[in-house]
Design a protein around this motif. Structure first.
Motif, PDB file in Angstrom:
ATOM      1  N   GLY A 168      39.510  11.088  77.347  1.00  0.00           N
ATOM      2  CA  GLY A 168      40.099  10.352  78.217  1.00  0.00           C
ATOM      3  C   GLY A 168      39.826  10.250  79.819  1.00  0.00           C
ATOM      4  O   GLY A 168      38.897   9.085  80.566  1.00  0.00           O
ATOM      5  N   VAL A 169      39.759  11.305  80.600  1.00  0.00           N
ATOM      6  CA  VAL A 169      39.314  12.188  81.432  1.00  0.00           C
ATOM      7  C   VAL A 169      37.924  11.360  81.859  1.00  0.00           C
ATOM      8  O   VAL A 169      37.325  11.026  82.810  1.00  0.00           O
ATOM      9  N   GLU A 170      37.552  11.773  81.001  1.00  0.00           N
ATOM     10  CA  GLU A 170      35.545  11.908  81.158  1.00  0.00           C
ATOM     11  C   GLU A 170      35.515  10.255  80.982  1.00  0.00           C
ATOM     12  O   GLU A 170      33.908   9.594  82.189  1.00  0.00           O
ATOM     13  N   LEU A 171      35.411   9.345  81.178  1.00  0.00           N
ATOM     14  CA  LEU A 171      35.809   8.136  80.890  1.00  0.00           C
ATOM     15  C   LEU A 171      36.168   7.450  82.253  1.00  0.00           C
ATOM     16  O   LEU A 171      35.485   6.990  82.730  1.00  0.00           O
ATOM     17  N   ALA A 172      37.169   7.671  82.777  1.00  0.00           N
ATOM     18  CA  ALA A 172      37.114   7.441  83.883  1.00  0.00           C
ATOM     19  C   ALA A 172      36.661   7.765  84.979  1.00  0.00           C
ATOM     20  O   ALA A 172      36.077   7.839  86.149  1.00  0.00           O
ATOM     21  N   ILE A 173      36.108   9.872  84.890  1.00  0.00           N
ATOM     22  CA  ILE A 173      34.869  10.316  85.984  1.00  0.00           C
ATOM     23  C   ILE A 173      33.579   9.247  85.593  1.00  0.00           C
ATOM     24  O   ILE A 173      32.960   9.038  86.513  1.00  0.00           O
ATOM     25  N   LYS A 174      33.335   7.725  84.600  1.00  0.00           N
ATOM     26  CA  LYS A 174      32.494   7.825  84.549  1.00  0.00           C
ATOM     27  C   LYS A 174      32.830   6.164  85.119  1.00  0.00           C
ATOM     28  O   LYS A 174      31.683   5.231  85.237  1.00  0.00           O
ATOM     29  N   GLY A 175      34.002   5.510  85.825  1.00  0.00           N
ATOM     30  CA  GLY A 175      34.236   4.701  86.698  1.00  0.00           C
ATOM     31  C   GLY A 175      35.164   4.263  85.965  1.00  0.00           C
ATOM     32  O   GLY A 175      36.087   2.603  86.610  1.00  0.00           O
ATOM     33  N   ASN A 176      35.411   4.222  84.628  1.00  0.00           N
ATOM     34  CA  ASN A 176      36.201   3.516  84.163  1.00  0.00           C
ATOM     35  C   ASN A 176      38.550   3.364  84.806  1.00  0.00           C
ATOM     36  O   ASN A 176      38.221   4.433  85.029  1.00  0.00           O
ATOM     37  N   THR A 177      38.774   2.282  84.023  1.00  0.00           N
ATOM     38  CA  THR A 177      40.295   2.797  84.016  1.00  0.00           C
ATOM     39  C   THR A 177      41.221   3.255  83.266  1.00  0.00           C
ATOM     40  O   THR A 177      40.687   2.339  82.156  1.00  0.00           O
ATOM     41  N   VAL A 178      42.000   4.057  83.129  1.00  0.00           N
ATOM     42  CA  VAL A 178      42.131   4.417  81.841  1.00  0.00           C
ATOM     43  C   VAL A 178      43.632   4.867  81.738  1.00  0.00           C
ATOM     44  O   VAL A 178      43.820   5.664  82.401  1.00  0.00           O
ATOM     45  N   SER A 179      44.682   4.724  81.141  1.00  0.00           N
ATOM     46  CA  SER A 179      46.282   4.334  81.084  1.00  0.00           C
ATOM     47  C   SER A 179      46.009   5.721  79.893  1.00  0.00           C
ATOM     48  O   SER A 179      45.245   5.425  78.944  1.00  0.00           O
ATOM     49  N   ILE A 180      46.957   6.695  80.182  1.00  0.00           N
ATOM     50  CA  ILE A 180      47.623   7.694  79.191  1.00  0.00           C
ATOM     51  C   ILE A 180      48.280   8.064  78.621  1.00  0.00           C
ATOM     52  O   ILE A 180      48.889   8.095  79.743  1.00  0.00           O
TER      53      ILE A 180
ATOM     54  N   SER B  73      41.594  17.209  84.343  1.00  0.00           N
ATOM     55  CA  SER B  73      41.113  17.067  84.946  1.00  0.00           C
ATOM     56  C   SER B  73      40.898  17.878  85.997  1.00  0.00           C
ATOM     57  O   SER B  73      39.282  17.766  86.497  1.00  0.00           O
ATOM     58  N   SER B  74      41.482  18.764  86.852  1.00  0.00           N
ATOM     59  CA  SER B  74      40.645  19.662  87.752  1.00  0.00           C
ATOM     60  C   SER B  74      39.748  20.184  87.450  1.00  0.00           C
ATOM     61  O   SER B  74      38.828  21.037  87.791  1.00  0.00           O
ATOM     62  N   GLU B  75      39.621  21.025  85.890  1.00  0.00           N
ATOM     63  CA  GLU B  75      38.705  21.671  85.373  1.00  0.00           C
ATOM     64  C   GLU B  75      37.112  20.607  85.319  1.00  0.00           C
ATOM     65  O   GLU B  75      36.279  21.089  85.749  1.00  0.00           O
ATOM     66  N   LYS B  76      37.342  19.281  85.182  1.00  0.00           N
ATOM     67  CA  LYS B  76      36.526  18.139  84.884  1.00  0.00           C
ATOM     68  C   LYS B  76      35.643  17.669  86.164  1.00  0.00           C
ATOM     69  O   LYS B  76      35.185  17.280  86.615  1.00  0.00           O
ATOM     70  N   GLY B  77      36.800  17.781  87.801  1.00  0.00           N
ATOM     71  CA  GLY B  77      36.304  17.448  88.890  1.00  0.00           C
ATOM     72  C   GLY B  77      37.126  16.552  89.480  1.00  0.00           C
ATOM     73  O   GLY B  77      36.460  16.141  90.444  1.00  0.00           O
ATOM     74  N   PHE B  78      37.745  15.472  88.388  1.00  0.00           N
ATOM     75  CA  PHE B  78      38.488  14.163  89.150  1.00  0.00           C
ATOM     76  C   PHE B  78      39.101  14.621  89.934  1.00  0.00           C
ATOM     77  O   PHE B  78      40.203  15.226  89.880  1.00  0.00           O
ATOM     78  N   ASP B  79      38.598  14.371  91.292  1.00  0.00           N
ATOM     79  CA  ASP B  79      39.902  14.246  91.615  1.00  0.00           C
ATOM     80  C   ASP B  79      41.547  13.597  91.714  1.00  0.00           C
ATOM     81  O   ASP B  79      41.703  12.535  91.364  1.00  0.00           O
ATOM     82  N   LYS B  80      42.468  14.271  92.319  1.00  0.00           N
ATOM     83  CA  LYS B  80      44.016  14.024  91.906  1.00  0.00           C
ATOM     84  C   LYS B  80      44.501  12.723  92.699  1.00  0.00           C
ATOM     85  O   LYS B  80      44.773  12.776  91.897  1.00  0.00           O
TER      86      LYS B  80
END
Length: 212
Positions: A63-75, A94-101
């Protein structure tokens, strides 16, 4: 393009306890990640990523990886994401993958603890509120169990095991206990009894214990 993650609280289990915000958020998301039971609560889901308990971490990472690619993801998170939910796990991944909080939003939900307090008519802001989901330090309940306040607890083990633990540690056997089982489901059950009787009874894993 930066995506968005919504961590959505889905309430105690019945669709009656979904918030409009939760429904609208899932409807407008590109992907929805959650257990099969959680996803089935929603009528309008675009792309489903369902998981069982063993797949939880892998699917949250997806899910986080899909958001990194520009998608809107509901968890989806049972109850409220911040109480025995997936909030901390999603933030860590998210932090580990560098996705902005800043691109993560939490949609609160109704916890089964809140529903248990409502069913038993407890003003729960003055109660001992404890969760043992995913934790083994059940002994943390001992310092507060006799402080004069009602204790509302999510057991990590079977309800009977927690009741027996309290008996083994000196809590009186006639202590009043209410077990709220499968709250919000058609087979919801509220059992009022003594600690001793609860220790001798069987319940499903979906329970809240209220100890007076």
């Amino acid at each position: 393009m930066t995506g968005k993650i919504y961590i959505v609280g889905i309430g105690p289990g019945s669709s009656e306890f979904l918030t409009k915000k939760a429904i609208d958020t899932v409807k407008n998301s590109d992907y929805t990640v959650g257990s099969t039971r959680a996803i089935e609560l929603f009528d309008d889901v675009k792309n489903k990523i369902a998981f069982n308990v063993k797949e939880l971490l892998d699917k949250l990472e997806e899910g986080v990886e899909l958001a990194i690619k520009g998608n809107t993801v509901s968890i989806l998170s049972t109850g409220d994401p911040g109480f025995s939910g997936v909030l901390n796990t999603v933030l860590r991944i998210s932090s580990e993958k560098g996705f902005d909080k800043q691109n993560i939003e939490v949609i609160p939900g109704i916890s089964s603890l809140q529903l248990a307090a409502a069913r038993t008519q407890i003003q729960w802001d003055n109660a001992n509120v404890m969760t043992f989901h995913g934790r083994e330090n059940i002994e943390d309940i001992l310092p507060v169990i006799n402080n004069g306040k009602t204790t509302i607890a999510l057991p990590s083990r079977k309800v009977k095991d927690m009741a027996q633990f309290l008996l083994d540690n000196g809590v009186e056997e006639d202590r009043e206990v209410v077990v709220c089982e499968r709250l919000s489901y058609p087979d919801e059950r509220i059992v009022e009894s003594t600690l001793k009787e609860i220790a001798e009874s069987e319940f499903t894993y979906m329970c809240i214990m209220v100890i007076y």
